[in-house]
Design an enzyme around this catalytic site. Structure first.
Site, short mmCIF file in Angstrom:
data_model
loop_
_atom_site.label_atom_id
_atom_site.label_comp_id
_atom_site.label_asym_id
_atom_site.label_seq_id
_atom_site.Cartn_x
_atom_site.Cartn_y
_atom_site.Cartn_z
N ASP A 191 -8.78 0.69 -16.31
CA ASP A 191 -8.08 0.44 -17.57
C ASP A 191 -8.92 0.95 -18.74
O ASP A 191 -9.62 1.95 -18.61
CB ASP A 191 -7.80 -1.06 -17.70
CG ASP A 191 -6.50 -1.34 -18.43
OD1 ASP A 191 -6.50 -1.25 -19.67
OD2 ASP A 191 -5.49 -1.67 -17.78
N HIS A 227 -6.91 -4.21 -23.89
CA HIS A 227 -6.00 -4.18 -22.75
C HIS A 227 -6.73 -4.40 -21.43
O HIS A 227 -6.32 -5.23 -20.60
CB HIS A 227 -5.25 -2.85 -22.74
CG HIS A 227 -4.12 -2.76 -21.77
ND1 HIS A 227 -4.28 -2.25 -20.50
CD2 HIS A 227 -2.81 -3.12 -21.87
CE1 HIS A 227 -3.11 -2.28 -19.87
NE2 HIS A 227 -2.20 -2.81 -20.68
N ASN A 327 7.32 -0.50 -18.38
CA ASN A 327 8.08 -1.21 -19.40
C ASN A 327 9.18 -0.32 -19.96
O ASN A 327 9.34 -0.19 -21.17
CB ASN A 327 7.15 -1.66 -20.53
CG ASN A 327 5.95 -2.43 -20.01
OD1 ASN A 327 6.05 -3.16 -19.03
ND2 ASN A 327 4.81 -2.25 -20.65
N SER A 407 1.86 -4.78 -17.31
CA SER A 407 0.39 -4.73 -17.28
C SER A 407 -0.21 -6.10 -17.04
O SER A 407 -1.27 -6.23 -16.44
CB SER A 407 -0.15 -4.21 -18.62
OG SER A 407 -0.16 -2.82 -18.67
#
Length: 458
Positions: A191, A227, A327, A407
């Site tokens: 990530d 994130h 998404n 996520s």
């Protein structure tokens, strides 16, 4: 609460090329690439002298475990066509050529009897068998859900809330009642990196490496977005955080952080070549689980065999990839499909559920393409976890936040996979996949939205 999507449904290409090679003909394949693309210098993922500088300077980076060659230098159309033509030859060591395009963080700012799968003599279940089992259960759930059976729905549907003890997601997935911690199990999170100064992880051993060549941070894996820190927190956060409310699943797992997405504050993005290097690194580190809350948009029906093969090789190497489904549901018509690499049959695609046990309105739908289905669903709305907070002055500080997205759902599943790996020593790859699927809680939701059901801890 924050929502974030990829900036566009159209692919954004980098100009580089990814070449899939036959694993038993790597040297021959690299030599052929050098000849056809007029390139010379190469660096291998297993080279002990390899560093970020040597990788960025080399014409070709070879990932030996995955059997991938990354062409770091732009090549002209003639050379590209030569490589593509070579992949069509039966005896060629080149299987396919994939133009590299950016990946992004995926956070949203008739009755029938189903037989229980039986393990093979090797103790594992084939991926094809698992997919058939999933589809059969999903079909049954679809039929029940469409009957508007109130008793059925009342048994399976609940509404959850955070408590002083734990987040709603840990309650809904039964993590709070599990006696396992993920001890001895390695989880890799690919990530935006991780906040190495976060108080919730003091004393934890964190193995890390950055693969982002453009990263200028003094601490290469330091997360300047938040994130990655949020995902690590959900998958591996502490059992008794100072904030009081538990938000992490596998508090005893060994944490491996690969920074593969950049530091931009709104929509982090990354090069697939660098993400592939992160996957290769995680495999070589012996990680049981690889959590990837990132992806690239895909139209329904589209197939990207390059990534299908890479995910298959990763699973066969013993590392289970847990990937955010995407998404994309709120995009223009024709763009709700599960993103790449979650669409690969050998990657476990995870959709997002809210606290009312309804599919999140942003969560991507599965399609009929082989591998394009959703496999499981996990908590992905109003998820509380560790985070990096950005001040008005532009600096960052440690903290916590509530985010939405597939996520957030994927690391719930990744952490729970570690619990199953601890509970069943020696279990990895497809066998670990089977445990997650067999023990999921069925929901009165369409399989294209929720797969086989809500992930449950052992």
């Amino acid at each position: 609460m924050e929502f974030l999507n990829t900036p566009s449904s159209e692919p954004e290409f980098t100009g580089r090329q990814l070449v899939l090679l036959k694993q038993d003909k790597l040297d021959e394949g690299v030599q052929l690439i050098q000849e056809l693309a007029s390139l010379s210098s190469t660096v291998s993922s297993t080279d002990p002298e390899q560093d970020s500088h040597s990788v960025s300077e080399a014409d070709i980076t070879v990932l030996e475990t995955l059997g991938v060659a990354i062409i770091n230098k732009p090549i002209d159309a003639t050379h590209f066509l030569s490589l593509s033509a070579a992949s069509e030859e039966p005896e060629s060591p080149i299987l396919s050529v994939e133009p590299e395009q950016y990946f992004y963080a995926l956070m949203d700012i008739g009755d029938r009897v189903i037989a229980k799968p039986q393990p093979s003599q090797s103790g594992e279940i084939s991926l094809q068998y698992l997919q058939g089992y999933r589809d059969g259960i999903a079909n049954l759930v679809d039929q029940l859900a469409n009957q508007d059976s109130l008793p059925f729905k009342s048994i399976l549907s609940q509404t959850w809330t955070d408590t002083a003890a734990a987040t709603w997601g840990l309650q809904a997935t039964n993590v709070v009642n599990s006696r396992y911690s993920g001890k001895g199990i390695k989880i890799a999170v690919l990530d935006t990196g991780f906040d190495l100064n976060h108080p919730g992880f003091q004393g934890r051993t964190i193995v890390s490496r950055s693969f982002v060549q453009s990263n200028k941070s003094l601490l290469p894996v330091q997360d300047l977005n938040g994130h990655g820190t949020h995902c690590v927190g959900t998958a591996c956060g502490p059992r008794n955080p100072k904030t009081g409310m538990r938000y992490g699943v596998a508090y005893g797992a060994e944490i491996y952080v690969a920074k593969v997405l950049d530091d931009r504050p709104v929509i982090p993005k990354g090069l697939p070549g660098e993400i592939l290097q992160g996957i290769e690194w995680a495999i070589l580190q012996g990680c049981h689980v690889i959590s990837m809350s990132l992806g690239s948009p895909r139209k329904p029906g589209d197939v990207r065999p390059f990534y299908h093969k890479v995910m298959d090789r990763t699973l066969k190497a013993g590392s289970l990839v847990i990937a955010a489904a995407g998404n994309s549901r709120q995009r223009p018509a024709g763009m709700p499909a599960v993103n790449t690499p979650a669409d690969a049959p050998a990657a476990m695609a995870v959709a997002a559920l809210d606290a009312r046990e309804q599919v999140a309105d942003f969560s991507s739908q599965g399609d009929s393409v082989n591998g394009g289905q959703v496999d499981l669903i996990g908590p992905g709305v109003d998820v509380y976890s560790s985070y990096v907070l950005r001040t008005k002055a532009g600096s960052t500080t440690t903290g916590y936040s509530r985010l939405n997205g597939t996520s957030m759902a994927a690391p719930h599943v990744a952490g729970i996979a570690a619990l199953y790996a601890e509970a069943n020593p020696g279990t990895k790859g497809q066998a670990l996949w089977s445990l997650l699927v067999q023990n999921a809680r069925r929901l009165p939701l369409a399989s294209q939205d929720a797969g086989i059901g809500l992930v449950q801890a052992p």
